[in-house]
Write an enzyme that holds these catalytic residues in place. Structure first.
Site, PDB file in Angstrom:
ATOM      1  CB  SER A 187     -12.453  -2.400  -6.019  1.00 12.39           C
ATOM      2  OG  SER A 187     -12.761  -1.088  -5.597  1.00 12.39           O
ATOM      3  CD  GLU A 246      -5.607  -0.857 -11.189  1.00 13.35           C
ATOM      4  OE1 GLU A 246      -6.665  -0.317 -11.574  1.00 13.35           O
ATOM      5  OE2 GLU A 246      -5.583  -1.865 -10.463  1.00 13.35           O
TER       6      GLU A 246
HETATM    7  O1  KIV Z   1     -12.520  -0.084  -8.678  1.00 11.57           O
HETATM    8  C1  KIV Z   1     -11.542   0.482  -8.172  1.00 11.57           C
HETATM    9  O2  KIV Z   1     -11.321   0.461  -6.965  1.00 11.57           O
HETATM   10  C2  KIV Z   1     -10.632   1.202  -9.070  1.00 11.57           C
HETATM   11  C3  KIV Z   1      -9.384   1.752  -8.478  1.00 11.57           C
HETATM   12  C4  KIV Z   1      -8.425   0.671  -8.213  1.00 11.57           C
HETATM   13  C5  KIV Z   1      -8.800   2.816  -9.319  1.00 11.57           C
HETATM   14  O3  KIV Z   1     -10.893   1.302 -10.226  1.00 11.57           O
END
Ligand code: KIV
Length: 271
Positions: A52, A189
């Site tokens: 992310s 998720e």
């Molecule tokens: O990349 C991320 O932040 C994630 C979380 C949402 C679990 O995979």
């Protein structure tokens, strides 16, 4: 005494003990030294260097563009900040889907070059061979099922997954396969809370949820979202613990005003 309060360094075994003791696991994302230092000092159990970062740090619309080199840069910054938390690093899109040999060499690069403690991979039975090969090299793997953002172009939207029986059954089978292969935990998720609870009861490894209800073994949120830095993202599962967007905006505007008016710096703020 809680497992959480008793450990100097959180390991994958600590998380297993926490599940057995019925103690919830706290996890947040982290991408840079300064933020990770505060998160770790606050006592978090796990920091996820999530892909992310592609969204919140680099401004991309999806997680797909972030590269292995960029993930290693973020992870090594977090590693330098941490005293206690377990650091899990996302394997980025394209670094493990090709074949298991490529997957292993990507995982080895993450471990060697960043100093992270484990990797996370999105997917179930379709990537099992790669997961097993990485585990054989002694690298702990966290799974990720349900809404897997690296497959956003296959899903088409970010809506709740596994509401239909067929997808829910497949998710349960995937979770069992990941446990059997030796994954130390799984992120679920954006799936129905009842399904997530069922999976958490079915497997012996910790299940960490995001948008998956309260019947799981722990929770994860993206740190920028829970701090309210991004005021354009408010899904139902997100609890905001601050409104940093407003607070930062006020601070920046006050600074600009003080510079323009000549109020800053004053006598005590100069040499
Ligand atoms: O990349 C991320 O932040 C994630 C979380 C949402 C679990 O995979």
């Amino acid at each position: 005494m809680s497992v959480h309060k008793n450990v100097k360094k959180v390991t994958t075994h600590t998380l297993q003990e926490m599940k057995q003791a019925g103690e919830k696991i706290s996890m947040l994302t982290g991408y840079d030294f300064s933020m990770a230092r505060i998160i770790d000092a606050a006592g978090i159990d796990v920091i996820l260097v999530g892909d992310s970062a592609s969204n919140v740090m680099a401004g991309h619309e999806t997680t797909l563009p972030i590269t292995l080199d960029q993930m290693i840069y973020h992870a090594s910054s977090v590693v330098r900040a941490i005293n206690r938390a377990l650091i899990v690093v996302d394997m980025p899109f394209g670094s493990y889907q090709g074949n298991s040999k490529e997957a292993l060499s990507s995982a080895i690069r993450i471990m060697k070059e960043s100093g992270g403690h484990a990797v996370k991979m999105e997917g179930g039975q379709e990537i099992l061979e790669s997961i097993k090969r990485i585990l054989t090299a002694g690298i702990p793997v966290m799974g990720h099922l349900g809404l897997t953002p690296q497959s956003i172009y296959k899903f088409g939207t970010y809506v709740v997954r596994a509401k239909e029986e067929e997808e829910a059954t497949r998710l349960i089978e995937d979770a069992k396969a990941l446990e059997e292969a030796g994954c130390f935990a799984i992120v679920l998720e954006k799936i129905p809370a009842s399904l997530a609870e069922k999976v958490a009861k079915m497997v012996s490894i910790p299940i960490i949820g995001i948008g998956a209800g309260n019947g799981v073994d722990g929770q994860v949120l993206v740190v920028h979202d829970m701090l309210g830095i991004n005021n354009e993202f408010s899904p139902r599962f997100l609890r905001k613990y601050n409104n940093l967007h407003e607070q930062m905006m006020n601070s920046f505007q006050e600074y600009i005003k003080d510079v323009k008016s000549g109020d800053f710096p004053n006598e005590s703020e100069q040499y």
